[in-house]
Design a protein around this motif. Structure first.
Motif, PDB file in Angstrom:
ATOM      1  N   ARG A  83      16.085 -10.562  46.285  1.00 12.81           N
ATOM      2  CA  ARG A  83      16.408  -8.805  46.060  1.00 12.81           C
ATOM      3  C   ARG A  83      16.005  -8.067  47.515  1.00 12.81           C
ATOM      4  O   ARG A  83      15.589  -8.593  48.601  1.00 12.81           O
ATOM      5  CB  ARG A  83      15.173  -8.447  45.347  1.00 12.81           C
ATOM      6  CG  ARG A  83      15.326  -8.858  43.985  1.00 12.81           C
ATOM      7  CD  ARG A  83      14.007  -8.362  43.229  1.00 12.81           C
ATOM      8  NE  ARG A  83      13.706  -7.113  43.250  1.00 12.81           N
ATOM      9  CZ  ARG A  83      13.741  -6.095  42.261  1.00 12.81           C
ATOM     10  NH1 ARG A  83      14.664  -6.604  41.499  1.00 12.81           N
ATOM     11  NH2 ARG A  83      13.592  -4.898  42.321  1.00 12.81           N
ATOM     12  N   ASP A 126      16.235   8.690  36.617  1.00 11.48           N
ATOM     13  CA  ASP A 126      16.943   7.342  35.771  1.00 11.48           C
ATOM     14  C   ASP A 126      17.518   6.428  36.757  1.00 11.48           C
ATOM     15  O   ASP A 126      17.675   5.238  36.914  1.00 11.48           O
ATOM     16  CB  ASP A 126      17.722   7.625  34.769  1.00 11.48           C
ATOM     17  CG  ASP A 126      17.259   8.372  33.647  1.00 11.48           C
ATOM     18  OD1 ASP A 126      15.766   8.113  33.410  1.00 11.48           O
ATOM     19  OD2 ASP A 126      17.894   9.266  32.772  1.00 11.48           O
ATOM     20  N   ALA A 178      15.174   4.734  38.815  1.00  9.46           N
ATOM     21  CA  ALA A 178      14.925   3.499  38.112  1.00  9.46           C
ATOM     22  C   ALA A 178      15.741   2.440  37.905  1.00  9.46           C
ATOM     23  O   ALA A 178      15.200   1.545  38.156  1.00  9.46           O
ATOM     24  CB  ALA A 178      14.299   3.937  36.693  1.00  9.46           C
ATOM     25  N   GLN A 179      16.977   2.714  37.869  1.00 13.54           N
ATOM     26  CA  GLN A 179      18.031   1.807  37.979  1.00 13.54           C
ATOM     27  C   GLN A 179      18.127   1.108  39.164  1.00 13.54           C
ATOM     28  O   GLN A 179      18.254  -0.209  39.282  1.00 13.54           O
ATOM     29  CB  GLN A 179      19.445   2.093  37.681  1.00 13.54           C
ATOM     30  CG  GLN A 179      20.485   1.171  37.495  1.00 13.54           C
ATOM     31  CD  GLN A 179      21.778   1.697  37.473  1.00 13.54           C
ATOM     32  OE1 GLN A 179      21.896   2.862  37.193  1.00 13.54           O
ATOM     33  NE2 GLN A 179      22.836   1.008  37.361  1.00 13.54           N
ATOM     34  N   ALA A 207      15.497   0.800  41.418  1.00 17.33           N
ATOM     35  CA  ALA A 207      14.331  -0.087  41.619  1.00 17.33           C
ATOM     36  C   ALA A 207      14.438  -1.338  40.830  1.00 17.33           C
ATOM     37  O   ALA A 207      13.692  -2.381  41.278  1.00 17.33           O
ATOM     38  CB  ALA A 207      13.223   0.732  41.086  1.00 17.33           C
ATOM     39  N   GLN A 208      15.261  -1.542  39.819  1.00 13.14           N
ATOM     40  CA  GLN A 208      15.212  -2.725  38.940  1.00 13.14           C
ATOM     41  C   GLN A 208      16.333  -3.736  39.797  1.00 13.14           C
ATOM     42  O   GLN A 208      16.092  -4.975  39.595  1.00 13.14           O
ATOM     43  CB  GLN A 208      15.961  -2.588  37.545  1.00 13.14           C
ATOM     44  CG  GLN A 208      15.047  -1.578  36.525  1.00 13.14           C
ATOM     45  CD  GLN A 208      15.748  -1.329  35.456  1.00 13.14           C
ATOM     46  OE1 GLN A 208      16.895  -1.792  35.116  1.00 13.14           O
ATOM     47  NE2 GLN A 208      15.070  -0.754  34.543  1.00 13.14           N
ATOM     48  N   ARG A 209      17.124  -3.150  40.803  1.00  8.14           N
ATOM     49  CA  ARG A 209      18.122  -4.009  41.224  1.00  8.14           C
ATOM     50  C   ARG A 209      17.316  -4.565  42.745  1.00  8.14           C
ATOM     51  O   ARG A 209      18.076  -5.352  43.401  1.00  8.14           O
ATOM     52  CB  ARG A 209      19.500  -3.567  41.501  1.00  8.14           C
ATOM     53  CG  ARG A 209      19.994  -3.243  40.103  1.00  8.14           C
ATOM     54  CD  ARG A 209      21.455  -2.468  40.353  1.00  8.14           C
ATOM     55  NE  ARG A 209      22.316  -3.211  41.144  1.00  8.14           N
ATOM     56  CZ  ARG A 209      23.115  -4.224  40.404  1.00  8.14           C
ATOM     57  NH1 ARG A 209      23.234  -4.394  39.243  1.00  8.14           N
ATOM     58  NH2 ARG A 209      24.173  -5.124  41.115  1.00  8.14           N
ATOM     59  N   ASP A 255      14.089  -3.747  45.879  1.00  5.66           N
ATOM     60  CA  ASP A 255      12.869  -3.308  46.128  1.00  5.66           C
ATOM     61  C   ASP A 255      12.700  -1.908  47.133  1.00  5.66           C
ATOM     62  O   ASP A 255      13.313  -1.699  47.945  1.00  5.66           O
ATOM     63  CB  ASP A 255      11.959  -4.229  46.953  1.00  5.66           C
ATOM     64  CG  ASP A 255      11.724  -5.482  46.332  1.00  5.66           C
ATOM     65  OD1 ASP A 255      11.547  -5.503  45.108  1.00  5.66           O
ATOM     66  OD2 ASP A 255      11.557  -6.657  46.863  1.00  5.66           O
ATOM     67  N   PRO A 285       8.118   1.450  41.422  1.00  7.28           N
ATOM     68  CA  PRO A 285       8.162   0.552  40.131  1.00  7.28           C
ATOM     69  C   PRO A 285       9.494   0.486  39.425  1.00  7.28           C
ATOM     70  O   PRO A 285      10.349   1.403  39.948  1.00  7.28           O
ATOM     71  CB  PRO A 285       7.014   1.059  39.383  1.00  7.28           C
ATOM     72  CG  PRO A 285       6.880   2.479  39.605  1.00  7.28           C
ATOM     73  CD  PRO A 285       7.263   2.555  41.222  1.00  7.28           C
ATOM     74  N   GLY A 286       9.653  -0.083  38.416  1.00  4.24           N
ATOM     75  CA  GLY A 286      10.997   0.015  37.718  1.00  4.24           C
ATOM     76  C   GLY A 286      11.138   1.214  36.787  1.00  4.24           C
ATOM     77  O   GLY A 286      12.046   1.799  36.546  1.00  4.24           O
ATOM     78  N   HIS A 287      10.151   2.132  36.612  1.00  6.58           N
ATOM     79  CA  HIS A 287      10.329   3.351  36.023  1.00  6.58           C
ATOM     80  C   HIS A 287       9.232   4.170  36.858  1.00  6.58           C
ATOM     81  O   HIS A 287       8.448   3.946  37.651  1.00  6.58           O
ATOM     82  CB  HIS A 287       9.372   3.171  34.523  1.00  6.58           C
ATOM     83  CG  HIS A 287       8.114   2.726  34.744  1.00  6.58           C
ATOM     84  ND1 HIS A 287       7.597   1.436  34.913  1.00  6.58           N
ATOM     85  CD2 HIS A 287       6.901   3.687  34.628  1.00  6.58           C
ATOM     86  CE1 HIS A 287       6.076   1.509  34.920  1.00  6.58           C
ATOM     87  NE2 HIS A 287       5.885   2.606  34.649  1.00  6.58           N
ATOM     88  N   VAL A 341      22.980   1.625  44.913  1.00  3.26           N
ATOM     89  CA  VAL A 341      23.070   0.597  43.927  1.00  3.26           C
ATOM     90  C   VAL A 341      24.051  -0.692  44.199  1.00  3.26           C
ATOM     91  O   VAL A 341      23.510  -1.942  44.008  1.00  3.26           O
ATOM     92  CB  VAL A 341      23.114   1.006  42.475  1.00  3.26           C
ATOM     93  CG1 VAL A 341      23.502  -0.299  41.529  1.00  3.26           C
ATOM     94  CG2 VAL A 341      21.947   2.061  42.269  1.00  3.26           C
TER      95      VAL A 341
END
Length: 873
Positions: free
Chosen positions: A184, A233, A236-237, A239-241, A243, A260-262, A828
């Protein structure tokens, strides 16, 4: 994947053993050849020998062992023959191992796999293990006592098991596995929280564009919060892909916040209170911290107004270049307006420029820039003061929303000491309620008037001598040595030395109405040398025996004076009016008037003089500063070698003192200006810092220090490195503290460094140096200021151009805050996780080393015990 690795340390075996093995191997090769020729025809014997060797180490060793396990008479191996055969077989195995090792080390001491020669390959072990098994079978084929088949098989099993365990122990089997991991990336998001982020010139991104023109402006920080909430949003997206590490900055970087992810529903930034902005320093510190943590930085996002005003280590453009060298994209998001908005009302005094030190009676140039933003059609009153004295005052009309006007003033200070130059600007009328800015600026100026030593020589007693002396004495800085020589030097000693070192005490020499015959040739040579080689000044004023009429054309001073002495003869007997030339109007030498009075006006008010010497043919390098109305030169100056010279044609300036027009002060100022020009003054004790203004913030953080230098000069202008000095530092109103030594008065004070701990607070500080030179106590003083400026108040408009340049250096891009959503889409994509292959190798027997050795020992002991019970030992 299963692999084997055998580490076989060559130095662990004695060299004699290797030599014995090589000899045994050579003997067995000879024995094999003899055996082959005895049992086969010559051709077949050669083929058998060559084939056995060419078949490789395995067949060669097998053949040698097979031939060595029996005696030439084909007798079975028992007792002593058995021991000899075992010894011969061991030597053969060692020799074969040596051959394998040497073969593996033919390429510079490494084996075919590139390992060092000391790491013996696993092939010898794979050869030795089967040979050991064959040897065991041969040993139990015929026993020394009858043994039942069960026990024979058991003994062979124990032997084979011990050999197998020993081979495993030496081979070190390893298990290698290949893993494919997903790495990541890390995205750094920096948000500016300096005080400029509270400026109200940003629009609410949720507003309809049609209503934006009349909508109230928001603080820049609030606009950033709003945009982050709108793009929650997308964040958040991201943060999911990857750090995501968020940091805030002003003059420095504040701690990271890992998203965080959210995200929380209410995303609030800290209050923007930073007093300065170090955009490059802060971003570079965050980037280095991420690298130190072992993170793979995929992108950097900076949200700022671009008002960088406190770079200490890394300029913003240099930080962008660092990212470009690593192919890391930089995305810059501009906050605030780069243009004047209806909410912008700022008034500043910027770029005040004043010399740190100036001589009294010399011009002091003052420059500053008035900046008015959002104040079109208003009037400003600008005032420049020198201490309490008003130097200039004017009213300026602002004709645009982005108004900047440079202003200049000139002041001639008279009083010595430290004075404050202050420039202020005031809004005429009722100012807007939200008017901000720095409406004044000030600097300290040191006005100096040093002790200058002048030798003034006349040939007769006259009125002019008295009034010139009085004029110089009024300056309170001239040490005048006046001599009147009434007889020629050939008749009477004139009292002047003929040693150069005695004349070096003077800064300037002034000759009046005195002929050249009153001096010795050596004395006149010294005067020439003083000017050309030592940078002194020489002047001659008018009189009956001055210039060509006094025989000066036959002296060395013909090369010093700025006019041709051969043609400078005679006098102008009619009244003389002194008129400054254009060059004279720009020269401080002719500045004799009151403050603010022009040079032509000051000289126009002086009476005519009864006459003057006729000066002719100024030299090419000379400058004519004043003439008569008929254009006859009256004052001529010239640089000469390292010094300077001056010719003044008139000698009746006492008329100005006795005039009813009250021009006595102008006469005194004129002669003081003449003395200042000739002396080109230098202090004999001095102390100063590299600049007179320091920022308290930089001193407190150790980013800057006050460098102090000082010195003492002897009367000749030479340095006195061993003079005892006392140097102190004091904040105004506080007790002085000694620096550069704490007990006895130190010697050879070359300089010192004042750290932040010695500057406890903003204010004006006084450095004082006291020195003893030839029985006189000399004191020098220097002042410097430590200030705390609000740099954020000076930068009103956002600096989008800087952010654009930074992003253009990298694969990233620049956008305004409203484009955050599209920037996040790019980030992203840039933060796509990377696939990384990782090889993991694990030694299977790493934790079983001692159990295996114990097992080998147990098996060998069991075999030996059974053999003893069955009578085989």
């Amino acid at each position: 994947m299963l692999g084997f690795n055998l580490v076989f340390e060559v130095p662990s075996l004695p060299l004699a053993l290797w030599a014995a093995a090589a000899a045994g191997l050579l003997w067995e090769l000879v024995a094999l050849t003899i055996w082959a020729f005895r049992r086969h025809p010559p051709g077949r014997a050669v083929a058998v020998t060559v084939g056995a060797v060419a078949a490789g180490p395995l067949l060669a060793v097998a053949a040698l062992v097979w031939g060595g396990m029996t005696t030439p008479a084909k007798q079975p191996l028992r007792g002593k023959p058995l021991a000899l055969a075992a010894l011969r077989g061991t030597l053969i195995v060692l020799g074969a191992s040596l051959l394998v090792m040497i073969g593996g080390g033919q390429r510079g001491g490494v084996d075919p796999m590139g390992r060092p020669l000391a790491d013996l390959p696993s092939i010898p072990i794979l050869i030795l293990a089967p040979l050991a098994a064959v040897w065991s079978l041969r040993g139990y084929a015929r026993t020394t006592a009858p043994v039942q088949p069960f026990w024979k098989r058991l003994l062979l099993g124990l032997r084979f098991a011990a050999i197998a365990l020993l081979a495993v122990y030496m081979l070190r089997p390893t298990l290698t596995s290949l893993h494919r991991d997903e790495l990541r990336g890390t995205v750094l998001v920096g948000i500016d929280v300096s005080r400029s982020m509270e400026r109200r010139d940003a629009l609410d991104p949720d507003l309809d564009p049609a209503a934006a023109a009349t909508a109230p402006r928001l603080p820049r920080r609030v606009a950033v919060e709003s945009q982050l909430r709108r793009n929650r949003d997308a964040l958040a997206q991201l943060a999911q892909r990857a750090d995501v590490r968020v940091f805030t900055f002003a003059a420095e970087t504040f701690p990271f916040l890992d998203l965080p992810g959210h995200l929380p529903a209410a995303l609030l930034l800290p209050q923007a209170t930073g007093s300065t902005t170090a955009l490059g320093d802060a971003a570079h510190a965050a980037f280095d911290s991420a690298l130190d943590d072992g993170r793979d930085v995929a992108a950097v996002v900076l949200v700022s107004d671009g008002c960088n005003n406190a770079t200490e280590r890394v300029a913003p453009e240099n930080f962008a270049a660092v990212l470009a060298s690593r192919n890391v994209p930089l995305y810059t998001l501009a906050v605030g307006s780069a243009q004047v908005t209806p909410a912008t009302h700022t008034l500043n005094v910027r770029d005040l420029a004043v010399p740190e030190e100036v001589d009294a009676f010399r011009r002091l140039p003052i420059a500053a820039t008035i900046e008015a933003l959002g104040l079109a059609d208003s009037q400003l009153k600008v005032t420049c003061r020198f201490g309490e004295e008003v130097v200039g005052e004017e009213t300026v009309t602002v004709d645009s929303d982005e108004f900047r006007r440079p202003l200049r003033w000139v002041h001639v200070p008279i009083r010595t000491g430290y004075h404050r130059v202050n420039v202020t600007v005031e809004y005429v009328g009722t100012p807007p309620e939200d008017l901000v800015g720095e409406r004044s600026a000030s600097e300290l100026v040191h006005v100096v008037e040093r002790d200058l030593r002048i030798l003034y020589v006349e040939g007769k007693i006259r009125y002019e001598v008295k009034f010139i002396t009085q004029g110089l004495a009024a300056g309170q800085r001239f040490n005048l040595d006046r001599r009147i020589l009434l007889a020629d030097a050939s008749v009477q000693d004139n009292g002047l030395s003929e040693k150069l070192e005695d004349w070096l005490a003077y800064h300037a020499i002034l000759f009046g109405d005195v002929p050249a015959s009153r001096f010795t040739p050596r004395q006149l040579e010294i005067v020439k040398e003083l000017v050309q080689e030592y940078g002194k000044g020489f002047g001659m004023i008018g009189g009956q025996e001055s210039f060509g009429g006094g025989g000066w054309a036959q002296t060395p001073l013909i090369d010093v004076l700025p006019v041709n002495l051969h043609s400078s003869r005679g006098h102008l007997d009619s009244p003389v009016k002194v008129v400054p030339t254009p060059d004279g109007q720009d020269s401080d030498l002719l500045r004799v008037g009151e403050d603010g009075q022009s040079i032509p006006d000051a000289w126009k008010g002086l009476r005519e003089l009864p006459g003057a010497n006729r000066l002719a043919d100024p030299k090419p390098a000379a400058t004519v500063l004043a003439v008569t109305p008929a254009n006859h030169p009256l004052i001529v100056s010239q640089p000469c070698g390292k010094g300077r010279s001056l010719a003044v044609a008139f000698d009746t300036t006492y008329k100005w003192v006795l005039s009813p027009d009250d021009t006595a002060e102008r006469q005194r100022r004129f002669w003081r200006q003449v003395a200042l020009y000739l002396c080109n003054p230098k202090g004999n004790v001095w102390i100063h810092t590299e600049k007179t203004r320091y920022e308290y913030r930089r001193l407190a953080r150790g980013a800057e220090a006050v460098q102090v230098t000082a010195g003492v000069e002897d009367p000749s202008g030479g340095p006195l490195p061993d003079a005892p000095v006392l140097v102190t530092l004091a904040r105004e109103g506080a007790e002085p503290q000694r620096i550069g030594g704490a007990g006895e008065v130190p010697r050879a004070f070359g300089g010192a460094t004042l750290l932040g701990s010695q500057i406890p607070a903003p204010g004006t500080y006084v450095l004082t140096i006291t020195a003893d030179v030839e029985g006189r106590t000399l004191v020098g003083e220097h002042r410097f200021e430590v200030i705390e400026r609000d740099l954020e108040a000076l930068e009103v408009l956002a600096n989008h151009e800087l952010l654009q340049r930074m992003a253009a250096e990298t694969p990233g891009r620049f956008a305004e805050l409203a484009g955050l959503s599209k920037v996040l889409e790019d980030v992203v994509a840039a933060a796509e996780p990377k696939s990384v292959e990782r090889t993991e190798t694990r030694e299977v027997t790493a934790s079983l080393r001692w159990p295996i050795l114990l097992g080998v020992l147990a098996l060998l002991c069991a075999e030996w015990s059974i053999r003893k019970r069955k009578g085989l030992v």
